[in-house]
Design a protein around this motif. Sequence first.
Motif, PDB file in Angstrom:
ATOM      1  N   ARG A  47     -34.531  28.389  -2.384  1.00 27.78           N
ATOM      2  CA  ARG A  47     -34.390  28.539  -0.923  1.00 27.78           C
ATOM      3  C   ARG A  47     -35.402  27.691  -0.158  1.00 27.78           C
ATOM      4  NH1 ARG A  47     -34.886  34.811   0.288  1.00 27.78           N
ATOM      5  NH2 ARG A  47     -35.393  33.871   2.307  1.00 27.78           N
ATOM      6  N   LEU A  48     -36.283  27.054  -0.881  1.00 27.11           N
ATOM      7  CA  LEU A  48     -37.435  26.399  -0.271  1.00 27.11           C
ATOM      8  C   LEU A  48     -37.030  25.239   0.633  1.00 27.11           C
ATOM      9  CD1 LEU A  48     -40.562  26.719  -0.405  1.00 27.11           C
ATOM     10  CD2 LEU A  48     -40.547  24.957  -2.163  1.00 27.11           C
ATOM     11  N   LYS A  49     -37.592  25.247   1.863  1.00 29.08           N
ATOM     12  CA  LYS A  49     -37.301  24.195   2.831  1.00 29.08           C
ATOM     13  C   LYS A  49     -38.532  23.368   3.194  1.00 29.08           C
ATOM     14  CE  LYS A  49     -33.671  26.936   5.099  1.00 29.08           C
ATOM     15  NZ  LYS A  49     -33.876  28.174   4.301  1.00 29.08           N
ATOM     16  N   VAL A  50     -39.704  24.001   3.167  1.00 31.83           N
ATOM     17  CA  VAL A  50     -40.929  23.329   3.610  1.00 31.83           C
ATOM     18  C   VAL A  50     -42.091  23.686   2.683  1.00 31.83           C
ATOM     19  CG1 VAL A  50     -42.506  22.876   5.542  1.00 31.83           C
ATOM     20  CG2 VAL A  50     -40.153  23.602   6.000  1.00 31.83           C
ATOM     21  N   VAL A  51     -42.884  22.670   2.329  1.00 32.37           N
ATOM     22  CA  VAL A  51     -44.170  22.875   1.655  1.00 32.37           C
ATOM     23  C   VAL A  51     -45.240  22.318   2.572  1.00 32.37           C
ATOM     24  CG1 VAL A  51     -45.643  22.298  -0.312  1.00 32.37           C
ATOM     25  CG2 VAL A  51     -43.193  22.741  -0.666  1.00 32.37           C
ATOM     26  N   SER A  52     -46.111  23.189   3.066  1.00 36.14           N
ATOM     27  CA  SER A  52     -47.180  22.779   3.970  1.00 36.14           C
ATOM     28  C   SER A  52     -48.501  22.805   3.220  1.00 36.14           C
ATOM     29  CB  SER A  52     -47.234  23.726   5.178  1.00 36.14           C
ATOM     30  OG  SER A  52     -48.268  23.339   6.059  1.00 36.14           O
ATOM     31  N   SER A  91     -56.261  24.883   9.013  1.00 35.38           N
ATOM     32  CA  SER A  91     -55.388  26.001   8.637  1.00 35.38           C
ATOM     33  C   SER A  91     -54.338  26.272   9.708  1.00 35.38           C
ATOM     34  CB  SER A  91     -56.214  27.253   8.342  1.00 35.38           C
ATOM     35  OG  SER A  91     -56.989  27.629   9.457  1.00 35.38           O
ATOM     36  N   LEU A  92     -54.721  26.129  10.974  1.00 38.00           N
ATOM     37  CA  LEU A  92     -53.755  26.321  12.063  1.00 38.00           C
ATOM     38  C   LEU A  92     -52.735  25.189  12.102  1.00 38.00           C
ATOM     39  CD1 LEU A  92     -56.141  27.597  14.872  1.00 38.00           C
ATOM     40  CD2 LEU A  92     -54.212  28.869  13.893  1.00 38.00           C
ATOM     41  N   LEU A  93     -53.187  23.954  11.843  1.00 40.29           N
ATOM     42  CA  LEU A  93     -52.264  22.823  11.820  1.00 40.29           C
ATOM     43  C   LEU A  93     -51.250  22.962  10.687  1.00 40.29           C
ATOM     44  CD1 LEU A  93     -51.321  20.101  12.875  1.00 40.29           C
ATOM     45  CD2 LEU A  93     -53.116  19.012  11.504  1.00 40.29           C
ATOM     46  N   ALA A  94     -51.723  23.396   9.517  1.00 45.33           N
ATOM     47  CA  ALA A  94     -50.800  23.618   8.400  1.00 45.33           C
ATOM     48  C   ALA A  94     -49.771  24.690   8.750  1.00 45.33           C
ATOM     49  CB  ALA A  94     -51.584  24.014   7.148  1.00 45.33           C
ATOM     50  N   ALA A  95     -50.209  25.713   9.496  1.00 46.07           N
ATOM     51  CA  ALA A  95     -49.282  26.769   9.924  1.00 46.07           C
ATOM     52  C   ALA A  95     -48.234  26.213  10.881  1.00 46.07           C
ATOM     53  CB  ALA A  95     -50.063  27.902  10.584  1.00 46.07           C
ATOM     54  N   GLU A  96     -48.669  25.400  11.846  1.00 50.11           N
ATOM     55  CA  GLU A  96     -47.719  24.831  12.803  1.00 50.11           C
ATOM     56  C   GLU A  96     -46.742  23.881  12.118  1.00 50.11           C
ATOM     57  OE1 GLU A  96     -47.247  25.857  15.849  1.00 50.11           O
ATOM     58  OE2 GLU A  96     -48.897  27.276  15.560  1.00 50.11           O
ATOM     59  N   ASN A  97     -47.234  23.101  11.157  1.00 53.12           N
ATOM     60  CA  ASN A  97     -46.339  22.225  10.383  1.00 53.12           C
ATOM     61  C   ASN A  97     -45.246  23.043   9.712  1.00 53.12           C
ATOM     62  OD1 ASN A  97     -47.802  19.880  10.952  1.00 53.12           O
ATOM     63  ND2 ASN A  97     -49.045  20.032   9.104  1.00 53.12           N
ATOM     64  N   LEU A  98     -45.658  24.149   9.103  1.00 56.47           N
ATOM     65  CA  LEU A  98     -44.707  25.006   8.391  1.00 56.47           C
ATOM     66  C   LEU A  98     -43.680  25.593   9.353  1.00 56.47           C
ATOM     67  CD1 LEU A  98     -44.010  26.295   5.649  1.00 56.47           C
ATOM     68  CD2 LEU A  98     -45.561  28.164   6.227  1.00 56.47           C
ATOM     69  N   GLN A 131     -38.202  25.973  11.661  1.00 53.41           N
ATOM     70  CA  GLN A 131     -37.414  26.158  12.878  1.00 53.41           C
ATOM     71  C   GLN A 131     -36.502  24.970  13.166  1.00 53.41           C
ATOM     72  OE1 GLN A 131     -40.758  26.951  15.467  1.00 53.41           O
ATOM     73  NE2 GLN A 131     -40.456  29.168  15.366  1.00 53.41           N
ATOM     74  N   GLY A 132     -36.337  24.093  12.168  1.00 55.91           N
ATOM     75  CA  GLY A 132     -35.394  22.991  12.289  1.00 55.91           C
ATOM     76  C   GLY A 132     -35.936  21.757  12.973  1.00 55.91           C
ATOM     77  N   GLU A 133     -37.235  21.755  13.282  1.00 61.96           N
ATOM     78  CA  GLU A 133     -37.847  20.582  13.903  1.00 61.96           C
ATOM     79  C   GLU A 133     -38.399  19.653  12.829  1.00 61.96           C
ATOM     80  OE1 GLU A 133     -40.807  21.814  16.773  1.00 61.96           O
ATOM     81  OE2 GLU A 133     -39.712  23.678  17.166  1.00 61.96           O
ATOM     82  N   THR A 134     -38.655  18.411  13.196  1.00 60.21           N
ATOM     83  CA  THR A 134     -39.331  17.494  12.296  1.00 60.21           C
ATOM     84  C   THR A 134     -40.836  17.643  12.510  1.00 60.21           C
ATOM     85  OG1 THR A 134     -37.502  15.920  12.358  1.00 60.21           O
ATOM     86  CG2 THR A 134     -39.646  15.109  11.575  1.00 60.21           C
ATOM     87  N   PRO A 135     -41.582  18.140  11.538  1.00 64.89           N
ATOM     88  CA  PRO A 135     -43.021  18.322  11.743  1.00 64.89           C
ATOM     89  C   PRO A 135     -43.716  17.014  12.065  1.00 64.89           C
ATOM     90  CG  PRO A 135     -42.261  19.473   9.764  1.00 64.89           C
ATOM     91  CD  PRO A 135     -41.134  18.597  10.220  1.00 64.89           C
ATOM     92  N   LYS A 136     -44.744  17.079  12.911  1.00 62.47           N
ATOM     93  CA  LYS A 136     -45.480  15.864  13.294  1.00 62.47           C
ATOM     94  C   LYS A 136     -46.159  15.225  12.091  1.00 62.47           C
ATOM     95  CE  LYS A 136     -46.427  17.341  18.036  1.00 62.47           C
ATOM     96  NZ  LYS A 136     -47.474  17.713  19.025  1.00 62.47           N
ATOM     97  N   ASN A 137     -46.519  16.050  11.122  1.00 64.85           N
ATOM     98  CA  ASN A 137     -47.295  15.545   9.992  1.00 64.85           C
ATOM     99  C   ASN A 137     -46.497  15.553   8.695  1.00 64.85           C
ATOM    100  OD1 ASN A 137     -49.927  15.224  11.428  1.00 64.85           O
ATOM    101  ND2 ASN A 137     -49.661  17.414  11.738  1.00 64.85           N
ATOM    102  N   ILE A 138     -45.249  15.156   8.786  1.00 67.03           N
ATOM    103  CA  ILE A 138     -44.394  15.089   7.603  1.00 67.03           C
ATOM    104  C   ILE A 138     -44.784  13.863   6.770  1.00 67.03           C
ATOM    105  CG2 ILE A 138     -42.595  13.763   8.769  1.00 67.03           C
ATOM    106  CD1 ILE A 138     -40.539  15.416   7.165  1.00 67.03           C
TER     107      ILE A 138
END
Length: 320
Positions: free
Chosen positions: A68-73, A299-306, A311-318
């Motif tokens: 089910r995995l979609k994102v690894v932060s 830690s907060l940036l990693a949370a926002e990336n996740l 939420q279907g957005e392209t993370p800034k730090n992909i």
Amino acid sequence: MKPKIYITRKLPDIVVTRLTEVCEVKMWDKEEEPVPREILEKEIQDVDGLYCLLTESIDKPLLNRGTRLKVVSNMAVGYNNIDVAAATEKGILVTNTPGVLTETTADLTFALLMATARRLVEASDYLRAGDWKTWSPMQLTGQDIYGATLGIFGLGRIGEALAKRARGFDMKILYHNRSRKLEAEEQLDIQYADKERLLRESDFICVLMPFTHETKNYIGAAELSLMKQTAVLVNTARGGIVDEEALYHALKNREIWGAGIDVFEEEPVSTEHPLLSLPNVVALPHIGSASKNTRLKMSLLAAENLLQGLQGETPKNIVN
């Protein structure tokens, strides 16, 4: 229904609270102990997102379990702990945390350079052991920093920040990078040099390049033999970039003067590691970004990336 995530290490409450607003959160609750592999293998099977550290190997077998995995932060700038190609093949987003740790890591790099050059740890141990009996002309003498030549391998954000600090010490600055940075050369008054010239001319060499297949053992016996006998090598990037066995022999035989090391090929490093036996080595436990403010920002940036990825957005730090 909220997406499910797994966090591989205990995080500050403010970060967990932010993630809980959007996700169903499960977290390994130990701060000083990595999650066991068998637990991670089990937990990844039932989550949409994974929040991890460099201490976890997110390899292809593990990713295959995350159906089910979609994102690894990843809470780090580097991501050599993650099989990015395997994640990309499975359509899993991988993110990192650049930028927020730039200044803090540059601070630590220059501090490590200074501590090694001026033998601060050795001098402190000398005093605490009761060996300081008198002042003598050449007692615990080190290397001058002001006006010396600094060579930087890897002129990314941290490399440029380090160059700014070195300018305050009136250092001549050389750099080697995959590509030249003409704007940085003009702004920072630095010179591009090929690998050999940088090694031969620098009094201090700081390794700040990413760890890749191409940079593994980038500094080995041949490179160390080109350095000045009075030179200091500082590595705050990744351990595998410097051949540790070759470095040990170069230091032990006084082929180079000293080394400041914040990263090792295997971490945590064994107390029996040969480099730790040498007085001309200042060794640290991978604390390049370890200020309270910076680690919280990471830690907060990693949370926002996740959250962005889930939420279907392209993370800034992909990164893929």
